[in-house]
Design a protein around this motif. Structure first.
Motif, PDB file in Angstrom:
ATOM      1  N   ARG A   1      26.893  44.027  49.270  1.00  0.00           N
ATOM      2  CA  ARG A   1      28.126  44.371  48.530  1.00  0.00           C
ATOM      3  C   ARG A   1      27.792  44.628  47.059  1.00  0.00           C
ATOM      4  NH1 ARG A   1      32.960  45.609  50.151  1.00  0.00           N
ATOM      5  NH2 ARG A   1      34.581  45.491  48.569  1.00  0.00           N
TER       6      ARG A   1
ATOM      7  N   TYR B   1      28.607  48.074  45.272  1.00  0.00           N
ATOM      8  CA  TYR B   1      29.367  48.195  44.022  1.00  0.00           C
ATOM      9  C   TYR B   1      28.597  49.089  43.040  1.00  0.00           C
ATOM     10  CZ  TYR B   1      32.737  44.365  44.945  1.00  0.00           C
ATOM     11  OH  TYR B   1      33.733  43.565  45.445  1.00  0.00           O
TER      12      TYR B   1
ATOM     13  N   HIS C   1      39.715  40.764  48.964  1.00  0.00           N
ATOM     14  CA  HIS C   1      40.980  40.036  48.794  1.00  0.00           C
ATOM     15  C   HIS C   1      41.714  40.404  47.517  1.00  0.00           C
ATOM     16  CE1 HIS C   1      38.300  36.544  47.139  1.00  0.00           C
ATOM     17  NE2 HIS C   1      38.451  37.493  46.256  1.00  0.00           N
TER      18      HIS C   1
ATOM     19  N   HIS D   1      40.814  49.533  37.694  1.00  0.00           N
ATOM     20  CA  HIS D   1      39.648  48.712  37.316  1.00  0.00           C
ATOM     21  C   HIS D   1      38.354  49.421  37.696  1.00  0.00           C
ATOM     22  CE1 HIS D   1      38.420  44.790  35.939  1.00  0.00           C
ATOM     23  NE2 HIS D   1      37.644  44.604  36.967  1.00  0.00           N
ATOM     24  N   LEU D   2      38.301  49.898  38.936  1.00  0.00           N
ATOM     25  CA  LEU D   2      37.086  50.566  39.426  1.00  0.00           C
ATOM     26  C   LEU D   2      36.863  51.905  38.734  1.00  0.00           C
ATOM     27  CD1 LEU D   2      37.495  49.783  43.236  1.00  0.00           C
ATOM     28  CD2 LEU D   2      35.810  48.780  41.673  1.00  0.00           C
TER      29      LEU D   2
ATOM     30  N   ALA E   1      35.440  51.110  35.314  1.00  0.00           N
ATOM     31  CA  ALA E   1      34.046  50.646  35.439  1.00  0.00           C
ATOM     32  C   ALA E   1      33.140  51.805  35.818  1.00  0.00           C
ATOM     33  CB  ALA E   1      33.987  49.543  36.492  1.00  0.00           C
TER      34      ALA E   1
ATOM     35  N   ILE F   1      39.997  48.845  31.989  1.00  0.00           N
ATOM     36  CA  ILE F   1      39.263  47.763  32.672  1.00  0.00           C
ATOM     37  C   ILE F   1      39.870  46.408  32.293  1.00  0.00           C
ATOM     38  CG2 ILE F   1      37.060  46.507  32.782  1.00  0.00           C
ATOM     39  CD1 ILE F   1      35.605  49.134  32.369  1.00  0.00           C
TER      40      ILE F   1
ATOM     41  N   ILE G   1      44.773  41.650  37.677  1.00  0.00           N
ATOM     42  CA  ILE G   1      44.189  41.102  38.920  1.00  0.00           C
ATOM     43  C   ILE G   1      43.985  39.590  38.763  1.00  0.00           C
ATOM     44  CG2 ILE G   1      42.345  41.319  40.632  1.00  0.00           C
ATOM     45  CD1 ILE G   1      41.585  43.985  39.312  1.00  0.00           C
ATOM     46  N   SER G   2      43.505  39.183  37.581  1.00  0.00           N
ATOM     47  CA  SER G   2      43.276  37.743  37.333  1.00  0.00           C
ATOM     48  C   SER G   2      44.577  36.977  37.464  1.00  0.00           C
ATOM     49  CB  SER G   2      42.693  37.534  35.934  1.00  0.00           C
ATOM     50  OG  SER G   2      41.515  38.292  35.764  1.00  0.00           O
TER      51      SER G   2
ATOM     52  N   GLN H   1      45.443  36.703  41.144  1.00  0.00           N
ATOM     53  CA  GLN H   1      44.536  35.865  41.930  1.00  0.00           C
ATOM     54  C   GLN H   1      44.569  34.398  41.503  1.00  0.00           C
ATOM     55  OE1 GLN H   1      43.951  37.453  44.505  1.00  0.00           O
ATOM     56  NE2 GLN H   1      41.870  38.273  44.533  1.00  0.00           N
TER      57      GLN H   1
ATOM     58  N   TYR I   1      36.791  29.709  41.563  1.00  0.00           N
ATOM     59  CA  TYR I   1      37.132  31.108  41.260  1.00  0.00           C
ATOM     60  C   TYR I   1      37.285  31.289  39.749  1.00  0.00           C
ATOM     61  CZ  TYR I   1      39.456  35.644  41.755  1.00  0.00           C
ATOM     62  OH  TYR I   1      39.775  36.979  41.676  1.00  0.00           O
TER      63      TYR I   1
ATOM     64  N   LYS J   1      32.243  35.972  34.335  1.00  0.00           N
ATOM     65  CA  LYS J   1      32.306  37.442  34.333  1.00  0.00           C
ATOM     66  C   LYS J   1      32.838  37.961  33.003  1.00  0.00           C
ATOM     67  CE  LYS J   1      34.093  41.333  36.848  1.00  0.00           C
ATOM     68  NZ  LYS J   1      35.111  41.901  37.685  1.00  0.00           N
TER      69      LYS J   1
ATOM     70  N   PHE K   1      31.223  40.265  30.044  1.00  0.00           N
ATOM     71  CA  PHE K   1      31.945  41.439  29.567  1.00  0.00           C
ATOM     72  C   PHE K   1      32.078  41.411  28.048  1.00  0.00           C
ATOM     73  CE2 PHE K   1      34.565  45.061  29.867  1.00  0.00           C
ATOM     74  CZ  PHE K   1      35.664  44.889  29.039  1.00  0.00           C
TER      75      PHE K   1
ATOM     76  N   ILE L   1      27.471  41.856  35.734  1.00  0.00           N
ATOM     77  CA  ILE L   1      28.930  41.752  35.879  1.00  0.00           C
ATOM     78  C   ILE L   1      29.336  42.078  37.327  1.00  0.00           C
ATOM     79  CG2 ILE L   1      31.119  42.847  35.237  1.00  0.00           C
ATOM     80  CD1 ILE L   1      30.030  43.105  32.400  1.00  0.00           C
TER      81      ILE L   1
HETATM   82  C1  HEM Z   1      32.430  46.441  32.782  1.00  0.00           C
HETATM   83  C2  HEM Z   1      33.260  45.498  33.124  1.00  0.00           C
HETATM   84  C3  HEM Z   1      33.710  45.221  34.546  1.00  0.00           C
HETATM   85  C4  HEM Z   1      33.240  45.714  35.728  1.00  0.00           C
HETATM   86  C5  HEM Z   1      32.084  46.667  35.959  1.00  0.00           C
HETATM   87  C6  HEM Z   1      34.045  45.115  36.791  1.00  0.00           C
HETATM   88  C7  HEM Z   1      33.875  45.398  38.148  1.00  0.00           C
HETATM   89  C8  HEM Z   1      34.629  44.837  39.163  1.00  0.00           C
HETATM   90  C9  HEM Z   1      34.481  45.150  40.575  1.00  0.00           C
HETATM   91  C10 HEM Z   1      33.488  46.143  41.170  1.00  0.00           C
HETATM   92  C11 HEM Z   1      35.390  44.398  41.262  1.00  0.00           C
HETATM   93  C12 HEM Z   1      35.609  44.336  42.782  1.00  0.00           C
HETATM   94  C13 HEM Z   1      36.825  45.036  43.178  1.00  0.00           C
HETATM   95  C14 HEM Z   1      37.034  44.882  44.689  1.00  0.00           C
HETATM   96  O1  HEM Z   1      36.308  45.475  45.447  1.00  0.00           O
HETATM   97  O2  HEM Z   1      37.961  44.185  45.094  1.00  0.00           O
HETATM   98  C15 HEM Z   1      36.092  43.611  40.288  1.00  0.00           C
HETATM   99  C16 HEM Z   1      37.059  42.721  40.626  1.00  0.00           C
HETATM  100  C17 HEM Z   1      37.656  41.912  39.707  1.00  0.00           C
HETATM  101  N1  HEM Z   1      37.517  41.965  38.327  1.00  0.00           N
HETATM  102 FE1  HEM Z   1      36.283  43.138  37.275  1.00  0.00          FE
HETATM  103  N2  HEM Z   1      34.973  44.271  36.239  1.00  0.00           N
HETATM  104  C18 HEM Z   1      34.811  44.308  34.873  1.00  0.00           C
HETATM  105  C19 HEM Z   1      35.520  43.638  33.929  1.00  0.00           C
HETATM  106  C20 HEM Z   1      36.491  42.710  34.255  1.00  0.00           C
HETATM  107  C21 HEM Z   1      37.262  41.987  33.276  1.00  0.00           C
HETATM  108  C22 HEM Z   1      37.143  42.161  31.761  1.00  0.00           C
HETATM  109  C23 HEM Z   1      38.086  41.148  33.980  1.00  0.00           C
HETATM  110  C24 HEM Z   1      39.106  40.145  33.456  1.00  0.00           C
HETATM  111  C25 HEM Z   1      39.827  40.334  32.395  1.00  0.00           C
HETATM  112  C26 HEM Z   1      37.835  41.361  35.408  1.00  0.00           C
HETATM  113  C27 HEM Z   1      38.475  40.695  36.446  1.00  0.00           C
HETATM  114  C28 HEM Z   1      38.306  40.972  37.790  1.00  0.00           C
HETATM  115  C29 HEM Z   1      38.974  40.255  38.890  1.00  0.00           C
HETATM  116  C30 HEM Z   1      39.932  39.089  38.755  1.00  0.00           C
HETATM  117  C31 HEM Z   1      38.559  40.853  40.084  1.00  0.00           C
HETATM  118  C32 HEM Z   1      38.984  40.479  41.531  1.00  0.00           C
HETATM  119  C33 HEM Z   1      37.891  39.712  42.187  1.00  0.00           C
HETATM  120  C34 HEM Z   1      38.325  39.293  43.583  1.00  0.00           C
HETATM  121  O3  HEM Z   1      39.178  38.430  43.674  1.00  0.00           O
HETATM  122  O4  HEM Z   1      37.794  39.847  44.552  1.00  0.00           O
HETATM  123  N3  HEM Z   1      36.859  42.310  35.541  1.00  0.00           N
HETATM  124  N4  HEM Z   1      35.625  43.895  39.021  1.00  0.00           N
END
Ligand code: HEM
Length: 304
Positions: free
Chosen positions: A16, A20, A136, A153-154, A157, A197, A204-205, A208, A220, A227, A231, A274
């Motif tokens: 995974r 990603y 999830h 978000h994706l 990123a 992002i 999302i946070s 969740q 979690y 993470k 960032f 990340i």
């Molecule tokens: C360059 C910065 C970042 C990248 C590359 C990134 C990448 C990702 C990826 C690939 C996922 C998985 C999505 C999925 O398949 O469900 C994800 C999920 C998530 N990201 Fe980020 N993210 C970044 C920054 C952030 C930041 C700044 C936050 C919070 C403020 C954040 C919070 C989350 C949360 C809560 C999830 C859901 C995870 C889960 O429950 O499965 N991310 N992120």
């Protein structure tokens, strides 16, 4: 989940992580090439990295089905080769995600091969949409909000990751004036994508975690803090690029270009970390699921 990860679960998580990175690099290279005015040499650089990663991502999508099925069957090494394993996994969200992800990666391959905007766009959007069918984060309720937030978000990123290799190559191969205009065009769009992002990450946070306390009292939450910490480092580097190195390049200082190439390599490594943190979030139950169980039946567990 996560207490005793089976070796199938470890293999599935490692795949995974690779998926990603590969999916975001190939989709991001396409989004960068479509959305940013670039000299032909940088479009070629985007395609040069996008083409092989699209094929590797297609393979990784298939591997996620086989490994996911083997994890569900909890069998020995031979499980991976059993048709039952694949038909079981094909009927789950993993199978649905791959059913969209694999064709999208081949469309992306064509987009990179012939540099056709429609193939670049449809391939990238298909790749991102395939992630909304599993995991999830995107499949929780309210689905309209969760799926939209994960898609944004994706996309954010992807654009950031996809821009790094062409920018890095341009800083070696192009003159400083061309680099200054490419970096200005990227920087203007990067502000929008980075904000996307952060906002989508917070949404999302919030979904969740369910409660603010869960950030500092659950597995979690700790992983999310890790993470966001990574960032924050990335954002600090991006600010240094924008406020210190870019003005030096605009003034014609060659050392500015050399320094930016080094910082881009660090950014790449940080983003890979990340993504690892993002995978680790998928391996633990989000607090919202725990609060939901406890609230529905006063202590007797039901599978979500
Ligand atoms: C360059 C910065 C970042 C990248 C590359 C990134 C990448 C990702 C990826 C690939 C996922 C998985 C999505 C999925 O398949 O469900 C994800 C999920 C998530 N990201 Fe980020 N993210 C970044 C920054 C952030 C930041 C700044 C936050 C919070 C403020 C954040 C919070 C989350 C949360 C809560 C999830 C859901 C995870 C889960 O429950 O499965 N991310 N992120």
């Amino acid at each position: 989940m996560d207490s005793e990860l089976s070796y199938w679960a470890v293999l599935a998580a490692a795949n995974r992580w690779a998926l990603y990175a590969l999916m975001l690099i190939t989709s991001g290279s396409a989004l960068f090439a479509v959305l940013t005015p670039l000299p032909q040499r940088l479009r070629d650089a985007a395609s040069a990295v996008g083409q092989p990663t699209s094929l590797l991502a297609a393979f990784s999508f298939l591997a996620s089905v086989g490994l996911g099925g083997s994890e569900m069957m909890a069998g020995g090494p031979e499980t991976l080769w059993s048709p039952d394993t694949w038909s079981l996994a094909a009927s789950t969200s993993l199978g649905h995600s791959a059913a969209l992800g694999v064709p999208a990666m081949f469309i992306l391959w064509g987009g990179h091969r012939w540099q056709l905007r429609p193939l670049w766009l449809f391939g990238a959007l298909g790749g991102i949409a395939s992630f909304l069918l599993t995991g999830h984060a995107a499949t929780t309720t309210p689905t309209w909000l969760a799926a939209t937030a994960v898609a944004v978000h994706l996309a954010g990123a992807a654009y950031w990751i996809g821009a790094l290799y062409p920018l890095h190559k341009g800083l070696r191969d192009l003159d400083l004036v061309s680099n200054a205009s490419v970096i200005a065009a990227f920087s203007y769009r990067a502000v929008v994508f980075v904000s996307a992002i952060v906002v989508s990450g917070v949404v999302i946070s919030w979904i969740q975690l369910a409660t603010p306390q869960a950030l500092t009292s659950t597995a979690y939450g700790y992983r999310l803090i890790a993470k966001v910490g990574l960032f924050a480092l990335l954002i600090a580097l991006a600010a240094y690029n924008k406020l210190v190195l870019t003005p030096r390049i605009e003034l014609g200082a060659q050392d500015g270009a050399r320094a930016l190439r080094q910082v881009i390599r660090i950014e790449y490594a940080l983003i890979v970390l990340i993504l690892g943190a993002a995978v680790s979030l998928t391996l633990v139950e989000p607090p919202r699921a725990l609060t939901h169980v406890l609230s529905t039946d006063g202590g007797s567990y039901e599978l979500l």
